[in-house]
Design a protein around this motif. Structure first.
Motif, PDB file in Angstrom:
ATOM      1  N   ASP A  64     -23.396  60.899  11.958  1.00 20.42           N
ATOM      2  CA  ASP A  64     -22.181  60.336  11.353  1.00 20.42           C
ATOM      3  C   ASP A  64     -21.138  60.063  12.433  1.00 20.42           C
ATOM      4  O   ASP A  64     -21.161  60.667  13.504  1.00 20.42           O
ATOM      5  N   ASP A  65     -20.214  59.153  12.127  1.00 19.98           N
ATOM      6  CA  ASP A  65     -19.117  58.894  13.046  1.00 19.98           C
ATOM      7  C   ASP A  65     -18.297  60.160  13.227  1.00 19.98           C
ATOM      8  O   ASP A  65     -18.078  60.914  12.268  1.00 19.98           O
ATOM      9  N   PRO A  66     -17.828  60.417  14.446  1.00 18.00           N
ATOM     10  CA  PRO A  66     -17.005  61.606  14.671  1.00 18.00           C
ATOM     11  C   PRO A  66     -15.668  61.491  13.949  1.00 18.00           C
ATOM     12  O   PRO A  66     -15.134  60.396  13.775  1.00 18.00           O
ATOM     13  N   ARG A  67     -15.155  62.638  13.525  1.00 21.91           N
ATOM     14  CA  ARG A  67     -13.838  62.715  12.902  1.00 21.91           C
ATOM     15  C   ARG A  67     -12.914  63.398  13.897  1.00 21.91           C
ATOM     16  O   ARG A  67     -13.305  64.356  14.558  1.00 21.91           O
ATOM     17  N   VAL A  68     -11.692  62.890  14.010  1.00 18.23           N
ATOM     18  CA  VAL A  68     -10.796  63.333  15.075  1.00 18.23           C
ATOM     19  C   VAL A  68      -9.434  63.715  14.509  1.00 18.23           C
ATOM     20  O   VAL A  68      -8.903  63.055  13.612  1.00 18.23           O
ATOM     21  N   PHE A  69      -8.869  64.786  15.077  1.00 16.70           N
ATOM     22  CA  PHE A  69      -7.501  65.204  14.767  1.00 16.70           C
ATOM     23  C   PHE A  69      -6.799  65.558  16.071  1.00 16.70           C
ATOM     24  O   PHE A  69      -7.371  66.242  16.920  1.00 16.70           O
ATOM     25  N   LEU A  70      -5.568  65.076  16.235  1.00 17.58           N
ATOM     26  CA  LEU A  70      -4.729  65.430  17.379  1.00 17.58           C
ATOM     27  C   LEU A  70      -3.466  66.108  16.873  1.00 17.58           C
ATOM     28  O   LEU A  70      -2.849  65.640  15.918  1.00 17.58           O
ATOM     29  N   SER A  71      -3.070  67.195  17.527  1.00 13.80           N
ATOM     30  CA  SER A  71      -1.881  67.934  17.099  1.00 13.80           C
ATOM     31  C   SER A  71      -0.594  67.185  17.405  1.00 13.80           C
ATOM     32  O   SER A  71       0.375  67.271  16.648  1.00 13.80           O
ATOM     33  N   ASN A  72      -0.554  66.442  18.510  1.00 10.69           N
ATOM     34  CA  ASN A  72       0.629  65.675  18.888  1.00 10.69           C
ATOM     35  C   ASN A  72       0.164  64.436  19.647  1.00 10.69           C
ATOM     36  O   ASN A  72      -0.129  64.501  20.837  1.00 10.69           O
ATOM     37  N   ALA A  73       0.115  63.325  18.953  1.00  7.83           N
ATOM     38  CA  ALA A  73      -0.451  62.103  19.519  1.00  7.83           C
ATOM     39  C   ALA A  73       0.358  61.574  20.698  1.00  7.83           C
ATOM     40  O   ALA A  73      -0.218  61.093  21.679  1.00  7.83           O
ATOM     41  N   ALA A  74       1.681  61.648  20.636  1.00  8.13           N
ATOM     42  CA  ALA A  74       2.503  61.130  21.734  1.00  8.13           C
ATOM     43  C   ALA A  74       2.260  61.918  23.016  1.00  8.13           C
ATOM     44  O   ALA A  74       2.148  61.342  24.104  1.00  8.13           O
ATOM     45  N   MET A  75       2.154  63.233  22.911  1.00  7.26           N
ATOM     46  CA  MET A  75       1.870  64.058  24.086  1.00  7.26           C
ATOM     47  C   MET A  75       0.443  63.794  24.576  1.00  7.26           C
ATOM     48  O   MET A  75       0.201  63.696  25.773  1.00  7.26           O
ATOM     49  N   ALA A  76      -0.493  63.695  23.656  1.00 11.06           N
ATOM     50  CA  ALA A  76      -1.886  63.454  24.023  1.00 11.06           C
ATOM     51  C   ALA A  76      -2.039  62.103  24.722  1.00 11.06           C
ATOM     52  O   ALA A  76      -2.816  61.983  25.674  1.00 11.06           O
ATOM     53  N   ALA A  77      -1.312  61.106  24.277  1.00 13.13           N
ATOM     54  CA  ALA A  77      -1.425  59.760  24.837  1.00 13.13           C
ATOM     55  C   ALA A  77      -1.024  59.696  26.302  1.00 13.13           C
ATOM     56  O   ALA A  77      -1.356  58.739  26.999  1.00 13.13           O
ATOM     57  N   ARG A  78      -0.359  60.725  26.796  1.00 13.53           N
ATOM     58  CA  ARG A  78       0.077  60.761  28.193  1.00 13.53           C
ATOM     59  C   ARG A  78      -0.980  61.347  29.124  1.00 13.53           C
ATOM     60  O   ARG A  78      -0.738  61.484  30.314  1.00 13.53           O
ATOM     61  N   SER A  79      -2.123  61.713  28.574  1.00 11.50           N
ATOM     62  CA  SER A  79      -3.188  62.292  29.391  1.00 11.50           C
ATOM     63  C   SER A  79      -4.467  61.487  29.185  1.00 11.50           C
ATOM     64  O   SER A  79      -4.616  60.790  28.184  1.00 11.50           O
ATOM     65  N   SER A  80      -5.385  61.594  30.104  1.00 12.38           N
ATOM     66  CA  SER A  80      -6.568  60.734  30.046  1.00 12.38           C
ATOM     67  C   SER A  80      -7.426  60.977  28.808  1.00 12.38           C
ATOM     68  O   SER A  80      -7.760  60.034  28.093  1.00 12.38           O
ATOM     69  N   TYR A  81      -7.798  62.226  28.531  1.00 13.15           N
ATOM     70  CA  TYR A  81      -8.653  62.481  27.371  1.00 13.15           C
ATOM     71  C   TYR A  81      -7.875  62.284  26.074  1.00 13.15           C
ATOM     72  O   TYR A  81      -8.413  61.782  25.094  1.00 13.15           O
ATOM     73  N   GLY A  82      -6.624  62.656  26.072  1.00 12.49           N
ATOM     74  CA  GLY A  82      -5.791  62.442  24.890  1.00 12.49           C
ATOM     75  C   GLY A  82      -5.576  60.970  24.599  1.00 12.49           C
ATOM     76  O   GLY A  82      -5.610  60.535  23.448  1.00 12.49           O
ATOM     77  N   ALA A  83      -5.385  60.178  25.647  1.00 13.63           N
ATOM     78  CA  ALA A  83      -5.211  58.738  25.465  1.00 13.63           C
ATOM     79  C   ALA A  83      -6.473  58.111  24.894  1.00 13.63           C
ATOM     80  O   ALA A  83      -6.402  57.229  24.034  1.00 13.63           O
ATOM     81  N   MET A  84      -7.628  58.594  25.364  1.00 16.71           N
ATOM     82  CA  MET A  84      -8.900  58.094  24.853  1.00 16.71           C
ATOM     83  C   MET A  84      -8.975  58.320  23.338  1.00 16.71           C
ATOM     84  O   MET A  84      -9.320  57.412  22.570  1.00 16.71           O
ATOM     85  N   LEU A  85      -8.620  59.520  22.892  1.00 19.14           N
ATOM     86  CA  LEU A  85      -8.675  59.852  21.462  1.00 19.14           C
ATOM     87  C   LEU A  85      -7.597  59.123  20.680  1.00 19.14           C
ATOM     88  O   LEU A  85      -7.837  58.620  19.580  1.00 19.14           O
ATOM     89  N   THR A  86      -6.396  59.057  21.239  1.00 21.32           N
ATOM     90  CA  THR A  86      -5.286  58.366  20.574  1.00 21.32           C
ATOM     91  C   THR A  86      -5.606  56.891  20.383  1.00 21.32           C
ATOM     92  O   THR A  86      -5.399  56.330  19.303  1.00 21.32           O
ATOM     93  N   ASP A  87      -6.113  56.254  21.439  1.00 22.58           N
ATOM     94  CA  ASP A  87      -6.477  54.839  21.342  1.00 22.58           C
ATOM     95  C   ASP A  87      -7.513  54.608  20.253  1.00 22.58           C
ATOM     96  O   ASP A  87      -7.431  53.644  19.489  1.00 22.58           O
ATOM     97  N   GLU A  88      -8.487  55.496  20.159  1.00 23.42           N
ATOM     98  CA  GLU A  88      -9.523  55.381  19.132  1.00 23.42           C
ATOM     99  C   GLU A  88      -8.904  55.489  17.736  1.00 23.42           C
ATOM    100  O   GLU A  88      -9.203  54.694  16.844  1.00 23.42           O
ATOM    101  N   LEU A  89      -8.027  56.459  17.545  1.00 20.52           N
ATOM    102  CA  LEU A  89      -7.413  56.662  16.234  1.00 20.52           C
ATOM    103  C   LEU A  89      -6.489  55.509  15.837  1.00 20.52           C
ATOM    104  O   LEU A  89      -6.380  55.171  14.664  1.00 20.52           O
ATOM    105  N   LEU A  90      -5.819  54.924  16.824  1.00 25.44           N
ATOM    106  CA  LEU A  90      -4.902  53.823  16.546  1.00 25.44           C
ATOM    107  C   LEU A  90      -5.596  52.467  16.512  1.00 25.44           C
ATOM    108  O   LEU A  90      -4.962  51.450  16.222  1.00 25.44           O
TER     109      LEU A  90
END
Length: 181
Positions: A64-90
């Motif tokens: 199945d497609d992975p399901r993703v949750f981020l605790s703070n998207a703006a903070m995550a978007a400032r880092s490489s792995y967080g940006a990868m996840l944020t971009d996917e979610l957005l």
């Protein structure tokens, strides 16, 4: 500094392991890493944390497609792995990032002086000329991804500090996790 762990469900409970993200560039790469840790295509919960600033939970169930949750998207978007996840979610396309990488945005165009203004990053968070969604200051993604495992949306949204410890406690694998930390 990142910390990443995989919690793989087995018929006897859960197996915990820390993991390296060196070869992870996309959500697909992360999902493949989780599937490699899976036992009989069962559930794997991948956890990524960056120095207490944000955490991400990625759930992979078989193919199945992975399901993703981020605790703070703006903070995550400032880092490489967080940006990868944020971009996917957005729903941002990889091409959007490539377009930005190709631009010379150091502030020296047309003879302008180079500055060290730390507030420039704050401006980039608020302004997005491409029309792509901006990462919110707060949670983003599927907050219900662990509900059937005993962690409700409300509980996941309220986690702070040692979120992985609390998740492992509910799943019953705290001792296993402590062994890999």
């Amino acid at each position: 500094m990142y910390f990443a762990a995989l919690l793989a469900r087995t018929e006897d409970g859960w197996e915990a392991s820390d993991t390296e993200l060196d070869n992870v560039e996309t959500l697909t790469d992360l999902a493949d890493l989780a599937r490699e840790a899976a036992v009989d295509d069962d559930t794997v919960v991948a956890y990524i944390e960056q120095e207490g600033a944000w955490f991400g939970v990625i759930r992979v169930d078989g193919e199945d497609d992975p399901r993703v949750f981020l605790s703070n998207a703006a903070m995550a978007a400032r880092s490489s792995y967080g940006a990868m996840l944020t971009d996917e979610l957005l729903g941002r396309e990889d091409d959007d990032a490539d377009d930005l990488d190709s631009l010379d945005l150091d502030g020296t165009e047309d003879g302008e002086p180079e500055t060290d203004d730390a507030d420039d990053n704050d401006t980039l968070d608020a302004v997005n000329g491409s029309g792509s969604p901006v990462a919110p200051h707060g949670p983003l993604g599927d907050a219900g991804l662990l509900a059937d495992l005993g962690i409700s949306e409300k509980e996941l949204l309220s986690l702070e500090g040692d979120a992985l410890g609390e998740i492992a406690d509910v799943l019953g694998c705290t001792e296993l996790l402590e062994a890999v930390r």
